[in-house]
Structures are given as structure tokens and as C-alpha cells.
Design a protein around this motif. Structure first.
Motif, PDB file in Angstrom:
ATOM      1  N   LYS A  21       0.824  -1.208   0.000  1.00 23.26           N
ATOM      2  CA  LYS A  21       0.000   0.000   0.000  1.00 23.26           C
ATOM      3  C   LYS A  21       0.860   1.261   0.000  1.00 23.26           C
ATOM      4  N   GLU A  22       1.985   1.216   0.710  1.00 18.57           N
ATOM      5  CA  GLU A  22       2.853   2.391   0.805  1.00 18.57           C
ATOM      6  C   GLU A  22       3.627   2.637  -0.477  1.00 18.57           C
ATOM      7  N   ARG A  23       3.957   1.569  -1.190  1.00 15.83           N
ATOM      8  CA  ARG A  23       4.722   1.699  -2.431  1.00 15.83           C
ATOM      9  C   ARG A  23       3.945   1.067  -3.580  1.00 15.83           C
ATOM     10  N   LYS A  24       2.815   1.690  -3.902  1.00 19.13           N
ATOM     11  CA  LYS A  24       1.992   1.162  -4.984  1.00 19.13           C
ATOM     12  C   LYS A  24       2.706   1.219  -6.327  1.00 19.13           C
ATOM     13  N   PRO A  29       1.325  -2.534 -10.298  1.00 18.40           N
ATOM     14  CA  PRO A  29       1.359  -2.113 -11.704  1.00 18.40           C
ATOM     15  C   PRO A  29       0.059  -2.462 -12.411  1.00 18.40           C
ATOM     16  N   LYS A  30      -0.129  -1.850 -13.553  1.00 18.49           N
ATOM     17  CA  LYS A  30      -1.329  -2.118 -14.344  1.00 18.49           C
ATOM     18  C   LYS A  30      -1.193  -3.430 -15.106  1.00 18.49           C
ATOM     19  N   ARG A  31      -2.335  -4.044 -15.341  1.00 19.67           N
ATOM     20  CA  ARG A  31      -2.355  -5.242 -16.169  1.00 19.67           C
ATOM     21  C   ARG A  31      -2.374  -4.834 -17.636  1.00 19.67           C
ATOM     22  N   GLY A  32      -1.556  -5.492 -18.438  1.00 17.39           N
ATOM     23  CA  GLY A  32      -1.599  -5.292 -19.883  1.00 17.39           C
ATOM     24  C   GLY A  32      -0.653  -4.246 -20.415  1.00 17.39           C
ATOM     25  N   ASP A  33      -0.179  -3.323 -19.562  1.00 13.01           N
ATOM     26  CA  ASP A  33       0.707  -2.255 -20.014  1.00 13.01           C
ATOM     27  C   ASP A  33       2.030  -2.294 -19.256  1.00 13.01           C
ATOM     28  N   PHE A  34       3.133  -2.234 -19.985  1.00 11.54           N
ATOM     29  CA  PHE A  34       4.430  -2.109 -19.330  1.00 11.54           C
ATOM     30  C   PHE A  34       4.591  -0.685 -18.823  1.00 11.54           C
ATOM     31  N   GLU A  35       5.330  -0.532 -17.737  1.00 14.80           N
ATOM     32  CA  GLU A  35       5.628   0.791 -17.218  1.00 14.80           C
ATOM     33  C   GLU A  35       7.072   0.831 -16.756  1.00 14.80           C
ATOM     34  N   GLU A 152      17.551  -2.087  -7.780  1.00 16.30           N
ATOM     35  CA  GLU A 152      17.431  -2.374  -9.210  1.00 16.30           C
ATOM     36  C   GLU A 152      17.483  -1.114 -10.069  1.00 16.30           C
ATOM     37  N   GLY A 153      17.074   0.014  -9.495  1.00 18.10           N
ATOM     38  CA  GLY A 153      17.064   1.242 -10.279  1.00 18.10           C
ATOM     39  C   GLY A 153      15.981   1.212 -11.347  1.00 18.10           C
ATOM     40  N   ARG A 154      16.315   1.750 -12.500  1.00 19.67           N
ATOM     41  CA  ARG A 154      15.341   1.858 -13.583  1.00 19.67           C
ATOM     42  C   ARG A 154      14.921   0.460 -14.062  1.00 19.67           C
ATOM     43  N   SER A 155      13.623   0.241 -14.105  1.00 16.10           N
ATOM     44  CA  SER A 155      13.106  -1.086 -14.446  1.00 16.10           C
ATOM     45  C   SER A 155      11.797  -0.976 -15.220  1.00 16.10           C
ATOM     46  N   ALA A 156      11.531  -1.996 -16.017  1.00 11.99           N
ATOM     47  CA  ALA A 156      10.237  -2.144 -16.692  1.00 11.99           C
ATOM     48  C   ALA A 156       9.462  -3.228 -15.958  1.00 11.99           C
ATOM     49  N   GLN A 157       8.156  -3.007 -15.757  1.00 16.01           N
ATOM     50  CA  GLN A 157       7.375  -4.021 -15.076  1.00 16.01           C
ATOM     51  C   GLN A 157       5.952  -4.047 -15.613  1.00 16.01           C
ATOM     52  N   ILE A 158       5.289  -5.163 -15.311  1.00 24.01           N
ATOM     53  CA  ILE A 158       3.917  -5.361 -15.753  1.00 24.01           C
ATOM     54  C   ILE A 158       3.254  -6.360 -14.814  1.00 24.01           C
ATOM     55  N   LEU A 159       1.941  -6.308 -14.692  1.00 24.36           N
ATOM     56  CA  LEU A 159       1.191  -7.286 -13.913  1.00 24.36           C
ATOM     57  C   LEU A 159       0.742  -8.407 -14.833  1.00 24.36           C
ATOM     58  N   HIS A 160       1.146  -9.631 -14.506  1.00 23.94           N
ATOM     59  CA  HIS A 160       0.705 -10.812 -15.248  1.00 23.94           C
ATOM     60  C   HIS A 160      -0.370 -11.517 -14.432  1.00 23.94           C
ATOM     61  N   VAL A 161      -1.505 -11.800 -15.051  1.00 22.05           N
ATOM     62  CA  VAL A 161      -2.578 -12.549 -14.405  1.00 22.05           C
ATOM     63  C   VAL A 161      -2.712 -13.884 -15.130  1.00 22.05           C
ATOM     64  N   GLY A 162      -2.480 -14.966 -14.397  1.00 25.31           N
ATOM     65  CA  GLY A 162      -2.538 -16.290 -15.010  1.00 25.31           C
ATOM     66  C   GLY A 162      -1.461 -17.197 -14.454  1.00 25.31           C
ATOM     67  N   SER A 163      -1.365 -18.360 -15.033  1.00 22.49           N
ATOM     68  CA  SER A 163      -0.389 -19.357 -14.596  1.00 22.49           C
ATOM     69  C   SER A 163       1.036 -18.851 -14.785  1.00 22.49           C
ATOM     70  N   LYS A 207      -1.750 -13.583  -9.601  1.00 17.97           N
ATOM     71  CA  LYS A 207      -1.243 -12.253  -9.946  1.00 17.97           C
ATOM     72  C   LYS A 207       0.250 -12.199  -9.633  1.00 17.97           C
ATOM     73  N   THR A 208       1.038 -11.901 -10.661  1.00 18.66           N
ATOM     74  CA  THR A 208       2.492 -11.868 -10.531  1.00 18.66           C
ATOM     75  C   THR A 208       3.040 -10.620 -11.209  1.00 18.66           C
ATOM     76  N   ILE A 209       3.868  -9.863 -10.507  1.00 16.37           N
ATOM     77  CA  ILE A 209       4.549  -8.732 -11.130  1.00 16.37           C
ATOM     78  C   ILE A 209       5.810  -9.249 -11.807  1.00 16.37           C
ATOM     79  N   LEU A 210       5.956  -8.931 -13.080  1.00  6.83           N
ATOM     80  CA  LEU A 210       7.161  -9.286 -13.831  1.00  6.83           C
ATOM     81  C   LEU A 210       7.985  -8.019 -13.993  1.00  6.83           C
ATOM     82  N   ARG A 211       9.224  -8.040 -13.533  1.00  7.30           N
ATOM     83  CA  ARG A 211      10.052  -6.837 -13.534  1.00  7.30           C
ATOM     84  C   ARG A 211      11.422  -7.133 -14.137  1.00  7.30           C
ATOM     85  N   GLN A 212      11.911  -6.184 -14.925  1.00  6.72           N
ATOM     86  CA  GLN A 212      13.223  -6.319 -15.565  1.00  6.72           C
ATOM     87  C   GLN A 212      14.012  -5.020 -15.452  1.00  6.72           C
ATOM     88  N   PRO A 213      15.142  -5.022 -14.721  1.00  8.40           N
ATOM     89  CA  PRO A 213      15.995  -3.825 -14.722  1.00  8.40           C
ATOM     90  C   PRO A 213      16.494  -3.525 -16.142  1.00  8.40           C
TER      91      PRO A 213
END
Length: 218
Positions: A21-24, A29-35, A152-163, A207-213
């Protein structure tokens, strides 16, 4: 100050800290869009290992030890009269000598570091105290835990919903489309944050956050 104001101030001070909650920006992250985000230096309890997470006893022992230790840290902070916190979700850093094994699904060749984030006020001294108490439970992997800062610094991430096994297309889109389109290349380990309990959640609803520095190619 009135009694009501004092009571309200006390309740506010004792509000349970929840990193989700403190570090949303990091955990919602949003589902479907990388940020693109900037991940700060955070403290983690960590265990390194190797092998298929679905069949490896070492993996199961590592996860059990991390949760046991994290709850022991929570109890230790509470006993000291410090701020109470919610235990953070399980996270994992994944790598391999040959990255092709992630495409082929050769999970026996995977290397992993499983970890759970700790609040900023948790110190090495407090972790040592908590681990000493937790070791009374006799879990073998507790001796493998280390407390370490990770940035990690600058990273791309996305919410994956599924297996977990269905992450492939999203990761392919990240590396083949999103990163090149934004002039970025991967720089660190593939990072996953597990927001769902697989014991209680259907595979299609995990629900899994996928993150890549990343870093700029320029």
C-alpha cells in the motif's frame, strides 16, 4: 491537546505498515501495459538456490524459512515497541547459465534467489535477533538466510494474471517489442513478485509482477 486528538495521534502512529500500500508504484502495476519505474534500495531476507521450484525440496525449504524468519522479524519489531508491519509478498530473482532454458522450460537448470522485503527500520541486529529465535523451529534453510540491500534502479514491469507457465508471451513482448521501441536493454536479473497464494488461488487468477531492470542504449 484534547484526549480525542491524543487518541487519534496514537492510532495513526500504530497504523500497520504494508509495503504493497505504501509503495503502490512498486507493487501495484497495471495489467496489460508495461511501465518504467525507479526501484530504490530495499532490504531483503534472501536465500539462493538451484532447480525446479515445482519439485525441489530446497525451494520449498527456502520459502518456508523466509516466511518463518519474516514473521520472526515482525514479532521482534513489535516486541521492541516499533511500528507493526504486514509481512511482504514472496519475490524471486531468476537466472541461468543458458537463458534458452527459460524458453524451453528446463526448470532443473534454473538458478533462483527467493526473498521477502523488510521495512526500512529493520536492522541487521534485529534480523540476527529474529533468526536466533526462529532457529528454535528447526527449519534447515534458516541457516542459509542473509539480510541484504538490493537496488534495481530503472526497471520495466507489468502485472501478469494467469499461470506462471503462461508468462512466456508477455516476456517475449517485453524483450522483442517494448524494450527495443523505447531504446532499452536488460541489465539485471528477471524479477517476479508473487501477489497471490498459489495454494489458495486458481492458476488462471494468479497475480504476478514481472520486472526487468533496464538501461538506455544511447
Amino acid at each position: 491537546m484534547s484526549a480525542d486528538l491524543k487518541l487519534g495521534s496514537s492510532r495513526s502512529a500504530m497504523q500497520t505498515y504494508d509495503i504493497k500500500k505504501e509503495r503502490k508504484d512498486l507493487y501495484s502495476p497495471k495489467r496489460g501495459d508495461f511501465e518504467i519505474i525507479d526501484v530504490p534500495d530495499l532490504g531483503f531476507l534472501m536465500i539462493d538456490g538451484h532447480g525446479d521450484p515445482n519439485t525441489s525440496a530446497a525451494y520449498r525449504d527456502a520459502v518456508a524459512a523466509l516466511y518463518t524468519a519474516s514473521y520472526a522479524v515482525r514479532a521482534a519489531t513489535k516486541a521492541r515497541g516499533e511500528r507493526v508491519h504486514t509481512v511482504a509478498p514472496l519475490e524471486g530473482l531468476w537466472s541461468a547459465t543458458d537463458w534458452e532454458v527459460f524458453r524451453t522450460g528446463d526448470k532443473d537448470a534454473w538458478d533462483w534467489t527467493m526473498m521477502i522485503a523488510q521495512p526500512d527500520w529493520v536492522s541487521s541486529e534485529l534480523v540476527d535477533e529474529a533468526l536466533a529465535a526462529a532457529r528454535k523451529k528447526g527449519l534447515p534453510a534458516l541457516s542459509l538466510i542473509r539480510f541484504e540491500r538490493y537496488a534495481e534502479g530503472r526497471s520495466a514491469q507489468i502485472l501478469h494474471v494467469g499461470s506462471y507457465d503462461d508468462e512466456g508471451p508477455t516476456l517475449a513482448r517485453l524483450h522483442a517489442e517494448f524494450l527495443p521501441a523505447h531504446g532499452l536493454v536488460p541489465t539485471g536479473l528477471h524479477h517476479e513478485i508473487y501477489l497471490s497464494d498459489p495454494r489458495k488461488t486458481e492458476p488462471g487468477k494468479l497475480k504476478t509482477i514481472l520486472r526487468q531492470p533496464v538501461t538506455s542504449t544511447a
